[in-house]
Design an enzyme around this catalytic site. Sequence first.
Site, short mmCIF file in Angstrom:
data_model
loop_
_atom_site.label_atom_id
_atom_site.label_comp_id
_atom_site.label_asym_id
_atom_site.label_seq_id
_atom_site.Cartn_x
_atom_site.Cartn_y
_atom_site.Cartn_z
N PRO A 48 67.56 66.02 78.18
CA PRO A 48 66.18 65.79 78.64
C PRO A 48 65.26 66.89 78.15
CG PRO A 48 67.73 65.89 80.50
CD PRO A 48 68.48 66.30 79.26
N GLU A 49 64.10 66.51 77.69
CA GLU A 49 63.10 67.50 77.29
C GLU A 49 62.02 67.57 78.38
OE1 GLU A 49 61.87 68.60 73.66
OE2 GLU A 49 63.47 67.71 72.47
#
Length: 278
Positions: free
Chosen positions: A2-3
Amino acid sequence: MPELPEVETIRRGLKIALEGRRIACVEVRRRDLRIPVPDDFESKIEGRVVESLTRRGKYLLVNLDDGRVVIVHLGMSGRMIIEPASLRSNVEGLHEHVVFELEDGARIRFSDPRRFGLMALTDRDSIDTHPFFLDMGPEPLSEAFDGASLHAAIRTKRTPIKSALLDQHVVAGLGNIYVCEALYRAGISPRRLAVNVSRPRIDRLVEAIREVLLEAIEAGGSTLKDYTRADGELGYFQHRFAVYDRAGEPCPECDCSVGVAHIVQSNRSTYFCAKRQR
Ligand SMILES: [Zn+2]
């Protein structure tokens, strides 16, 4: 992995489910996450009310009413599943390591097959000096991050600008995808040394970073609506990128004949246009 936009989307989803609610019960099924879940984790959280959900870089901060903070990182594969009381299932996911049960019977389940995620406890008063955050650069969406601060952070760096932007001391929470996208939008070559990016182009880069993050958060927000009716799973969302993972495809912003190029820098994939980005 996840960013920042995904983490922000998860934060917004959890905020709706958690803020103002009392945590009745915490069940830790596996303690051996990236760092071990502390032994007193459950006892310090049970009975507390969640005052707010905030974020620092890619860490979620669950601020409790006694001044304690639950620090959550999703690692490579972490997901949060919001399960309203009316939709509770008795099926336990294999990789659901931590389950929070709220006073009204709703549950928040933390699933993480690869266990690179973590849950830790600290105090709000000492959050800025916590080892995770002590040397972390400014939030890219905050006023503290601007052309002047980015220029000061990179002006002596003789590393490619792409590597400089991935350094969490320079700016918090930027990952490989959005660095590629922002450099493309700003027209800056990922190979250019940070020290050689002119001040006007640094200003443009700051704007590009904000734009790509905000657009992705907006896209995440539209998927967020689905969470409330489906299984409540918060994790990843589909987002179309201009260059990321599009090697050989036509370059969306120019008529270059070569299309999107792929190189490897510091063992990470870089996607860019050699004509548009200088
Ligand atoms: Zn191009």
